[in-house]
Structures are given as structure tokens and as C-alpha cells.
Design a protein around this motif. Structure first.
Motif, PDB file in Angstrom:
ATOM      1  N   ILE A 126       0.835  -1.202   0.000  1.00 42.55           N
ATOM      2  CA  ILE A 126       0.000   0.000   0.000  1.00 42.55           C
ATOM      3  C   ILE A 126       0.869   1.251   0.000  1.00 42.55           C
ATOM      4  O   ILE A 126       0.604   2.216  -0.740  1.00 42.55           O
ATOM      5  CB  ILE A 126      -0.942  -0.005   1.230  1.00 42.55           C
ATOM      6  CG1 ILE A 126      -1.919  -1.183   1.142  1.00 42.55           C
ATOM      7  CG2 ILE A 126      -1.691   1.313   1.344  1.00 42.55           C
ATOM      8  CD1 ILE A 126      -2.805  -1.342   2.369  1.00 42.55           C
ATOM      9  N   SER A 182       1.114   3.762  -3.166  1.00 40.50           N
ATOM     10  CA  SER A 182       0.672   5.140  -2.956  1.00 40.50           C
ATOM     11  C   SER A 182       1.744   6.129  -3.406  1.00 40.50           C
ATOM     12  O   SER A 182       1.443   7.149  -4.032  1.00 40.50           O
ATOM     13  CB  SER A 182       0.336   5.368  -1.479  1.00 40.50           C
ATOM     14  OG  SER A 182      -0.702   4.502  -1.055  1.00 40.50           O
ATOM     15  N   ALA A 214      -2.777  -1.026 -14.025  1.00 38.05           N
ATOM     16  CA  ALA A 214      -2.885  -1.724 -12.739  1.00 38.05           C
ATOM     17  C   ALA A 214      -2.024  -2.984 -12.679  1.00 38.05           C
ATOM     18  O   ALA A 214      -1.318  -3.220 -11.696  1.00 38.05           O
ATOM     19  CB  ALA A 214      -4.351  -2.072 -12.474  1.00 38.05           C
ATOM     20  N   ALA A 274      -5.306  -5.833  -5.173  1.00 39.29           N
ATOM     21  CA  ALA A 274      -6.368  -4.902  -4.769  1.00 39.29           C
ATOM     22  C   ALA A 274      -5.891  -3.458  -4.814  1.00 39.29           C
ATOM     23  O   ALA A 274      -6.567  -2.594  -5.393  1.00 39.29           O
ATOM     24  CB  ALA A 274      -6.857  -5.258  -3.367  1.00 39.29           C
ATOM     25  N   ILE A 275      -4.730  -3.181  -4.236  1.00 35.64           N
ATOM     26  CA  ILE A 275      -4.252  -1.797  -4.203  1.00 35.64           C
ATOM     27  C   ILE A 275      -3.878  -1.309  -5.599  1.00 35.64           C
ATOM     28  O   ILE A 275      -4.054  -0.134  -5.925  1.00 35.64           O
ATOM     29  CB  ILE A 275      -3.053  -1.649  -3.223  1.00 35.64           C
ATOM     30  CG1 ILE A 275      -2.795  -0.174  -2.931  1.00 35.64           C
ATOM     31  CG2 ILE A 275      -1.811  -2.320  -3.768  1.00 35.64           C
ATOM     32  CD1 ILE A 275      -3.925   0.525  -2.230  1.00 35.64           C
ATOM     33  N   SER A 276      -3.408  -2.207  -6.447  1.00 35.93           N
ATOM     34  CA  SER A 276      -3.081  -1.823  -7.823  1.00 35.93           C
ATOM     35  C   SER A 276      -4.341  -1.480  -8.606  1.00 35.93           C
ATOM     36  O   SER A 276      -4.364  -0.505  -9.373  1.00 35.93           O
ATOM     37  CB  SER A 276      -2.320  -2.957  -8.514  1.00 35.93           C
ATOM     38  OG  SER A 276      -1.093  -3.220  -7.871  1.00 35.93           O
ATOM     39  N   GLN A 277      -5.391  -2.247  -8.417  1.00 38.40           N
ATOM     40  CA  GLN A 277      -6.653  -1.979  -9.109  1.00 38.40           C
ATOM     41  C   GLN A 277      -7.307  -0.699  -8.614  1.00 38.40           C
ATOM     42  O   GLN A 277      -7.983   0.000  -9.366  1.00 38.40           O
ATOM     43  CB  GLN A 277      -7.610  -3.167  -8.926  1.00 38.40           C
ATOM     44  CG  GLN A 277      -7.161  -4.463  -9.577  1.00 38.40           C
ATOM     45  CD  GLN A 277      -7.159  -4.380 -11.093  1.00 38.40           C
ATOM     46  OE1 GLN A 277      -7.919  -3.625 -11.695  1.00 38.40           O
ATOM     47  NE2 GLN A 277      -6.292  -5.178 -11.723  1.00 38.40           N
ATOM     48  N   ILE A 278      -7.098  -0.379  -7.340  1.00 37.59           N
ATOM     49  CA  ILE A 278      -7.711   0.818  -6.757  1.00 37.59           C
ATOM     50  C   ILE A 278      -6.997   2.092  -7.196  1.00 37.59           C
ATOM     51  O   ILE A 278      -7.636   3.087  -7.564  1.00 37.59           O
ATOM     52  CB  ILE A 278      -7.722   0.718  -5.213  1.00 37.59           C
ATOM     53  CG1 ILE A 278      -8.679  -0.387  -4.764  1.00 37.59           C
ATOM     54  CG2 ILE A 278      -8.118   2.057  -4.578  1.00 37.59           C
ATOM     55  CD1 ILE A 278      -8.605  -0.692  -3.286  1.00 37.59           C
ATOM     56  N   LEU A 279      -5.663   2.066  -7.178  1.00 36.76           N
ATOM     57  CA  LEU A 279      -4.887   3.288  -7.397  1.00 36.76           C
ATOM     58  C   LEU A 279      -4.493   3.541  -8.851  1.00 36.76           C
ATOM     59  O   LEU A 279      -4.144   4.668  -9.197  1.00 36.76           O
ATOM     60  CB  LEU A 279      -3.612   3.270  -6.540  1.00 36.76           C
ATOM     61  CG  LEU A 279      -3.807   3.298  -5.022  1.00 36.76           C
ATOM     62  CD1 LEU A 279      -2.457   3.312  -4.314  1.00 36.76           C
ATOM     63  CD2 LEU A 279      -4.635   4.506  -4.602  1.00 36.76           C
ATOM     64  N   SER A 331      -7.144   0.613 -14.999  1.00 37.99           N
ATOM     65  CA  SER A 331      -7.288  -0.818 -15.259  1.00 37.99           C
ATOM     66  C   SER A 331      -6.786  -1.217 -16.637  1.00 37.99           C
ATOM     67  O   SER A 331      -6.553  -2.397 -16.900  1.00 37.99           O
ATOM     68  CB  SER A 331      -8.752  -1.228 -15.106  1.00 37.99           C
ATOM     69  OG  SER A 331      -9.573  -0.481 -16.009  1.00 37.99           O
TER      70      SER A 331
END
Length: 263
Positions: free
Chosen positions: A33, A37, A52, A125-130, A133
Motif C-alpha cells: 500500500i 501510494s 494496474a 487490490a491496491i493496484s486496481q484501486i490506485l 485498469s
């Protein structure tokens, strides 16, 4: 069978009731994370933007910590029993030494699998969020997931071999420090030793453990059009590693079976 499962459960409880284990798990969650970030913030300022799955692949370097944490658990799970003097209490119970050792090995493997899955989930998960895609076609997503999973699997094979090596050293010498030190040396210096004892120069070197680790090298060689050293292939290296693992386990079992703990 139920008694053996209880023994495995007991070994898992020994692992997870220690603060250091939860610190390791927390780092596996927090570091992806944190790095993701930082990358995302820098991209928002300076660009260019990363997709991502590319970000997930870039974050896979943190898996090295997963290997270290697994080695620590494997190196300590037997040695700590001798250090604390609890090995006598463990062996007077109605379990054979083989079952005791097997339960400890299974606990190590379950920890390694669990922390690897946790790392994959957090990283994806963090790659898909930040990050963006990229292509959203189902077949493309499956391909990206398959590539990332294969990359982690290759790293997991190295983790498995190194952890079992640490487990063997811990069982034979009853010291976690030596097991961790030798395992880290093999993990860190393997590339250097492989360059010195190159299978291209020395045919016998293809049987050395460090020349067969990092199975991803075969994919890289294939994509670059490079031919593997004579006699070596993915199947060959997997077989060599399997033989080493069996040797490590046999040595650990023989020593543990015959060790005098009365003193």
C-alpha cells in the motif's frame, strides 16, 4: 488423524500467538500500500500513468520480504523448542517424532502459503484501486492475472526451497540464527555463485541448487530468444529442486529421529 490435526493446530497456534508474526503480516499488507501510494502520487505529478497489472508486477519485488519471513518461521519452529527446553514436553506426549516433525513442517508450509496469498490479494487490490485498469476485455484480464500469478508462483518455489533448507538447518543444528544466516546467504548470493559456477562453463554446475532456482529465467530466456544451458530446462530445474527438497527433509527427519534430548 484427529490427534495429528490437533498437533498441527497446536503448531499454528505457536506461530500466530507471537507478536512478531503479526508484525510480519502487517508489513506484508502495509508495504504494498505504501509503495503503491508513492508511485501513484508521483505519477499524478509527473506521469506517465501505469496500468494496474503493470503496477502489481512492479510491486512484486516486495515478495522478497515474504521469503524472509517464511525463512524466519521455518528456522525457529524446531530450534525454539530446544532453546526454551519445551522439546522434552513435546516428545513425552503420545506422538511419534515423525508426526511431531511433520506437524511443524506443515505449519511452516501453511504459513508460507497463507502469507503468499495475503500478499497477492493486497497487491492486486491496491493496484486496481490506485491505477488505471487498462484494457477491460475479459480475456485480457485473465491473461494479466495468469501472468502475475505465474510470476508469484515462481517466487513461491524459491521460497519453498529456501524455507525447507532453513527447516533442515534448524533441526540439525538447533539454532535459528545459523539457519536464517545460511538461508539468506543462499537466497542473496545465489545469483553471484551462479555467475561464477556457470553451467555453460561447467557442465556439472547445472546440478547445483542455486543454478536451478528462479524458474522465471526460462520464460525470460525464451522471450529473449536465448537458449538455456545444455541439458537444462524448466522440467529439469524443477526435478533438481525437488530432489534437493527431499534430501533436506530426509536429513532433518533422520537427525530428529535419533537426537538425544534427555540432556
Amino acid at each position: 488423524m484427529g490427534n495429528f490435526l490437533s498437533l498441527v493446530q497446536n503448531e499454528n497456534m505457536k506461530i500466530y500467538r507471537r507478536l512478531r508474526t503479526w508484525i510480519m503480516l502487517a508489513l506484508v499488507v502495509l508495504l504494498p500500500i505504501l509503495f503503491a501510494s508513492i508511485i501513484a502520487i508521483n505519477e499524478n505529478r509527473f506521469g506517465p500513468h501505469t496500468e494496474a497489472w503493470s503496477a502489481a508486477s512492479n510491486l512484486s519485488f516486495i515478495y522478497f520480504l515474504v521469503s524472509i519471513f517464511s525463512v524466519v518461521i521455518a528456522a525457529d519452529i524446531v530450534a525454539s523448542e530446544f532453546t526454551w527446553g519445551t522439546i522434552k514436553l513435546l516428545l513425552i506426549r503420545p506422538w511419534t517424532r515423525s508426526k511431531v516433525l511433520l506437524s511443524k513442517l506443515l505449519a511452516v508450509l501453511l504459513f508460507a502459503i497463507g502469507i503468499s496469498i495475503l500478499f497477492m490479494i493486497v497487491t492486486i487490490a491496491i493496484s486496481q484501486i490506485l491505477f488505471s485498469s487498462g484494457p477491460t476485455a475479459t480475456n485480457m484480464e485473465q491473461s494479466n492475472f495468469g501472468h502475475f500469478s505465474l510470476m508469484i508462483f515462481y517466487k513461491f518455489v524459491d521460497l519453498l526451497v529456501i524455507s525447507i533448507f532453513a527447516f533442515m538447518i534448524s533441526t540439525v543444528f538447533r539454532t535459528s540464527g545459523l539457519a536464517i544466516g545460511l538461508s539468506m546467504f543462499l537466497l542473496l548470493a545465489g545469483g553471484i555463485l551462479g555467475a561464477i559456477l556457470n553451467p555453460v562453463k561447467y557442465a556439472w554446475a547445472k546440478y547445483l541448487i542455486f543454478n536451478n532456482m528462479d524458474l522465471s529465467q526460462y520464460d525470460m530466456w525464451a522471450s529473449a530468444g536465448i537458449t538455456a544451458p545444455s541439458g537444462m530446462s524448466l522440467g529439469f530445474s524443477a526435478t533438481v529442486l525437488a530432489v534437493y527438497v527431499v534430501i533436506f527433509l530426509v536429513i532433518a527427519w533422520l537427525v530428529f529421529k535419533r537426537r538425544d534430548v534427555a540432556a
